[in-house]
Design a protein around this motif. Structure first.
Motif, mmCIF file in Angstrom:
data_model
loop_
_atom_site.group_PDB
_atom_site.id
_atom_site.type_symbol
_atom_site.label_atom_id
_atom_site.label_comp_id
_atom_site.label_asym_id
_atom_site.label_seq_id
_atom_site.Cartn_x
_atom_site.Cartn_y
_atom_site.Cartn_z
ATOM 1 N N THR A 196 -6.296 13.181 1.941
ATOM 2 C CA THR A 196 -5.166 13.281 1.017
ATOM 3 C C THR A 196 -3.901 12.804 1.728
ATOM 4 O O THR A 196 -3.212 13.590 2.378
ATOM 5 N N PRO A 197 -3.594 11.509 1.600
ATOM 6 C CA PRO A 197 -2.397 10.984 2.250
ATOM 7 C C PRO A 197 -1.156 11.711 1.739
ATOM 8 O O PRO A 197 -1.135 12.163 0.597
ATOM 9 N N HIS A 255 0.811 -1.231 0.000
ATOM 10 C CA HIS A 255 0.000 0.000 0.000
ATOM 11 C C HIS A 255 0.839 1.274 0.000
ATOM 12 O O HIS A 255 0.427 2.289 0.532
ATOM 13 N N LYS A 256 2.039 1.212 -0.553
ATOM 14 C CA LYS A 256 2.895 2.412 -0.529
ATOM 15 C C LYS A 256 2.409 3.432 -1.542
ATOM 16 O O LYS A 256 2.742 4.614 -1.451
ATOM 17 N N ASP A 257 1.623 3.000 -2.536
ATOM 18 C CA ASP A 257 1.170 3.903 -3.594
ATOM 19 C C ASP A 257 0.334 5.069 -3.061
ATOM 20 O O ASP A 257 0.248 6.109 -3.682
ATOM 21 N N LEU A 258 -0.273 4.889 -1.869
ATOM 22 C CA LEU A 258 -1.116 5.953 -1.312
ATOM 23 C C LEU A 258 -0.360 7.271 -1.168
ATOM 24 O O LEU A 258 -0.885 8.335 -1.458
ATOM 25 N N ALA A 259 0.888 7.197 -0.677
ATOM 26 C CA ALA A 259 1.610 8.430 -0.371
ATOM 27 C C ALA A 259 2.943 8.548 -1.101
ATOM 28 O O ALA A 259 3.621 9.561 -1.003
ATOM 29 N N THR A 262 -1.047 8.473 6.381
ATOM 30 C CA THR A 262 -1.656 7.686 5.314
ATOM 31 C C THR A 262 -2.719 6.727 5.838
ATOM 32 O O THR A 262 -3.005 6.695 7.028
ATOM 33 N N TYR A 278 2.925 0.781 3.894
ATOM 34 C CA TYR A 278 2.324 2.122 3.975
ATOM 35 C C TYR A 278 3.339 3.271 4.061
ATOM 36 O O TYR A 278 3.091 4.345 3.537
ATOM 37 N N GLY A 321 -6.561 4.466 4.486
ATOM 38 C CA GLY A 321 -7.824 4.647 3.769
ATOM 39 C C GLY A 321 -8.638 5.868 4.166
ATOM 40 O O GLY A 321 -9.035 6.660 3.306
#
Lengths: 447, 262
Positions: free
Chosen positions: A302-303, A19-23, A296, A173, A298
């Motif tokens: 805005t992470p 889930h690193k794509d979030l930030a 970060t 994350y 869900g």
């Protein structure tokens, strides 16, 4: 300078969803001063700092507000200028309470006098470098918070030949170190040279996992071609590649002895964030007053990766990132594997707050723990080659002696065992408690 | 000779020889033990509670005779055991004061809510290590029954999420005291029945926020209690169990409703 791949592979390890794509693609954003800062005196491993200010005092940014209490301790500096509103014990992110100094910023952000930049650090000797690091109050910024001045002044009998910069960031994350490597590669490299000089280390390795190609490229560009024996080492993406002992093995094949430290095998590992803080402290003369934290998960609108002053409350961080939407099921200070679950957003950031993670109901499941089915999966994934199945049962029976004989103290609390357990047994939780009990028993026997 | 006879004679002969050797060994290598150790061990209650400070009843029996341990350390045995021990050893000692454990926290589920859902190991020490425990009050009883499990006689019951000691069952061994991560359990004289059921060192407003029956540090009880039998320790009223205290006024006037008679 070229990169090489790691020659060895540490035992065990797991592959959680990252889930690193979030930030990951969010550049580091500087957060404006919040209305209040709660600066803990216990931001590091070791004795909490001793407060040197009292209620009503005015402080300037960079002024010492907490003095190091002994060698394994670190000074704490005012993160901005303002007035001390309160000195009282508050709960830390890890749970126990520690003295914290509440500062109301005056908005001027005036630096304290006596900041002495030292761009010509090459002339400093190793003692002077260690002193500058100690004065800046730098601690390991990866999570454990071991005071850096202790690490860079090894005992004379330890011969350090290698410095490893830890940019693996294997926790899901989190992307703070990743952004630092992309945005400040040159400074990190210079910081590495400063630490290498203090340690008299001749070899420098920068450890990055292969899921971070941009960071690998940035660090490669930063290392000049004429640099002797310095290289980026690409590690296989696997948790916990960022754990010091596993990383040392993956890069050099050396095994840190049971109960020992990396310096026993001639190595010091520093996190890339710490290295950047060392650069700031030595080259610009600035004490550690801020850090980059990944906010970060869900529910975060805005992470992002936020550069905030130490002591910024988690609630302010969340608000800066646009607030939340939907239900929050879990709040974690740090990464999801080794971070600390929080009851609320009241805590303030410290030198070790690498991330603030909010999870929604879709990412959190409550499990019922069941008896061990002896499948041995935890044994397979343990990076320290321990037997969590056996250990957890000794600890449940409060048989600390046997647990100690089965090396419970070598557990690094990475959580791989609990992650993998099909019976959902709280294995790492047993280890944590067991380690604390064994320490208590040892201390009792010593006294 | 038939093989079966050879076998029988060999095995039988070896058995006889070994038996003889064992008989001789039992006679000449015998360890002489004071027969009184066995006798004392028989008198002791056999709960192996460890309250005397020794590893169990057998270890205490040995310590009494060989190491000169005081004969009045067995709290569960009380006056009866002490009398027997005095007869055997010829020593005299006063009966130790009858003490019972009390859990100094009254904040049950209806008074002190939970801060978060804890779903880790169901053990107070583990819960205490997780974010400081899930109870709103960071000093109060966590309610995961570690003391109850440690009690050798089942004298601790969990009532509405907090531990309660049944005074008449308690054998004052102290096992529960060693288990509680929040140090809430105290050993008090059986005759003392009035307790401040709160251990929070927080200031009044913080206590009030965390629990409906906490000590807010108002000091009213210290003024009402006869001969300074309640004193302040910071922001917490603490009963001095050395002194007599039998005043209903302190119970009625306590604004936090945390002083009770058990």
């Amino acid at each position: 300078m070229g990169a090489s791949t790691a020659n060895f592979r540490a035992p065990g390890g797991i592959h959680p969803a990252y889930h690193k794509d979030l930030a990951a693609e969010q550049p580091i954003a500087e957060m404006p001063l919040p209305a209040m800062l709660v600066v803990s005196m216990s931001q590091h491993l070791g004795k909490p700092a001793e407060p040197t200010v009292k209620k009503g005092d005015t402080v300037l940014r960079g002024q010492v507000i907490g003095e190091a209490a002994g060698f394994i301790s670190a000074a704490v500096h005012a993160p901005t200028s303002g007035t001390v509103k309160l000195v009282a014990a508050v709960a830390t992110a890890a749970g126990p309470r520690a003295t914290a100094i509440t500062i109301v910023p005056d908005g001027e952000d005036t630096w304290v006098e006596g900041i002495t930049p030292c761009p010509g650090w090459q002339t400093l000797d190793k003692k002077a470098i260690a002193e500058k690091i100690a004065a800046a109050g730098i601690t390991g910024m990866g999570g454990a918070g071991f005071p850096t001045h202790v690490k860079v002044s090894p005992p004379p009998e330890a011969e350090i030949d290698t410095l490893i910069l830890n940019g693996a960031e294997c926790e899901p994350y989190l992307t703070a170190d990743y952004r630092l490597m992309i945005e400040h590669a040159a400074r990190i490299w210079e910081g590495a040279l400063i630490i290498a000089k203090a340690l008299e280390a001749t070899t420098i390795r920068v450890a990055i996992e292969d899921n971070k190609p941009q960071a690998i490229a940035a660090m490669q560009d930063a290392i000049p071609a004429e640099a002797k024996d310095a290289q980026v080492v690409v590690l296989k993406t696997e948790y916990p590649q960022g754990a010091e002992k596993q990383q040392i093995f993956a890069i050099t094949g050396r095994e840190v002895p049971c109960g020992g430290l990396p310096l026993n095998v001639g190595i010091v590992v520093e996190n890339v964030g710490t290295t950047l803080a060392v650069w700031e402290a030595v080259v610009n003369g600035l004490p550690l007053t801020e850090r980059v934290t990944t906010v970060t998960g869900g529910p975060i609108a805005t992470p992002g990766n936020v550069k905030a002053r130490l002591g910024t409350s988690y609630a302010d961080l969340v608000e800066f990132c646009g607030g939340t939407s939907g239900t929050i099921s879990k709040i974690i200070s740090g990464g999801p594997m080794m971070g600390f679950a929080q009851p609320d957003l009241a805590c303030g950031t410290t030198k070790t707050t690498s991330g603030l993670l909010l999870l929604g109901p879709d990412a959190v499941q409550a499990y019922e723990s069941m008896p061990c089915i002896s499948c041995g999966r935890c044994v397979g994934v343990c990076p320290m080659k321990l037997m969590p199945n056996e250990l957890s049962q000794f600890l449940e029976a409060e048989d600390y002696e046997t647990a100690e004989a089965y090396n419970v103290m070598d557990c690094i609390e990475c959580g791989c065992c609990a992650f993998e357990c099909p019976a959902h047994r709280p294995l790492v939780q047993h280890m944590r408690r067991g380690k604390a009990q064994v320490m208590l028993i040892r201390r009792k026997q010593a006294s | 000779m038939t093989p079966i006879l050879t076998t029988a004679l060999t095995i039988g002969g070896a058995g006889l020889a070994c038996g003889g050797l064992l008989a001789l060994a039992a006679k000449f290598l015998a360890v002489k033990e004071d027969p009184r150790i066995e006798e004392i061990n028989g008198i002791l209650p056999g709960a192996n509670c460890g309250g005397c400070g020794y590893a169990g009843c057998a270890a205490y029996a040995e310590a009494v005779l060989l190491k000169g341990a005081p004969i009045n350390l067995c709290a569960p045995g009380g006056a009866e055991v002490l009398g027997h021990l005095a007869d055997i050893t010829g020593e005299t000692a006063k009966v130790a004061e009858h003490k019972v454990a009390v859990v100094l926290c009254g904040g049950d589920v209806s008074h002190a809510p939970r801060k978060f859902d804890y779903n880790g190991v169901a053990d107070c020490r583990a819960a205490h290590a997780t974010g400081g425990g899930d109870k709103s009050c960071s000093f109060g009883c966590l309610g995961y029954a570690s003391c109850s499990h440690a009690c050798p006689v089942g004298a601790i019951e969990m009532v509405n999420g907090i531990a309660k000691v049944h005074r008449d069952l308690c054998i004052s061994c102290g096992s529960c005291i060693r288990t509680c991560p929040r140090h809430l359990i105290k050993m008090v004289p059986y005759a003392r029945t009035i307790h401040v059921m709160c251990s929070s060192k927080d200031k009044g407003p913080a206590v009030k926020k965390a629990c409906k029956v906490g000590c807010i540090g108002c000091t009213i009880c210290t003024k009402l209690a006869e001969n300074e039998s309640i004193k302040m320790a910071g922001f917490l009223a603490v009963v001095d169990y050395e002194k007599d205290l039998d005043s209903d006024a302190v119970i009625e006037k306590c604004p936090g409703k945390c002083i009770v008679r058990i």
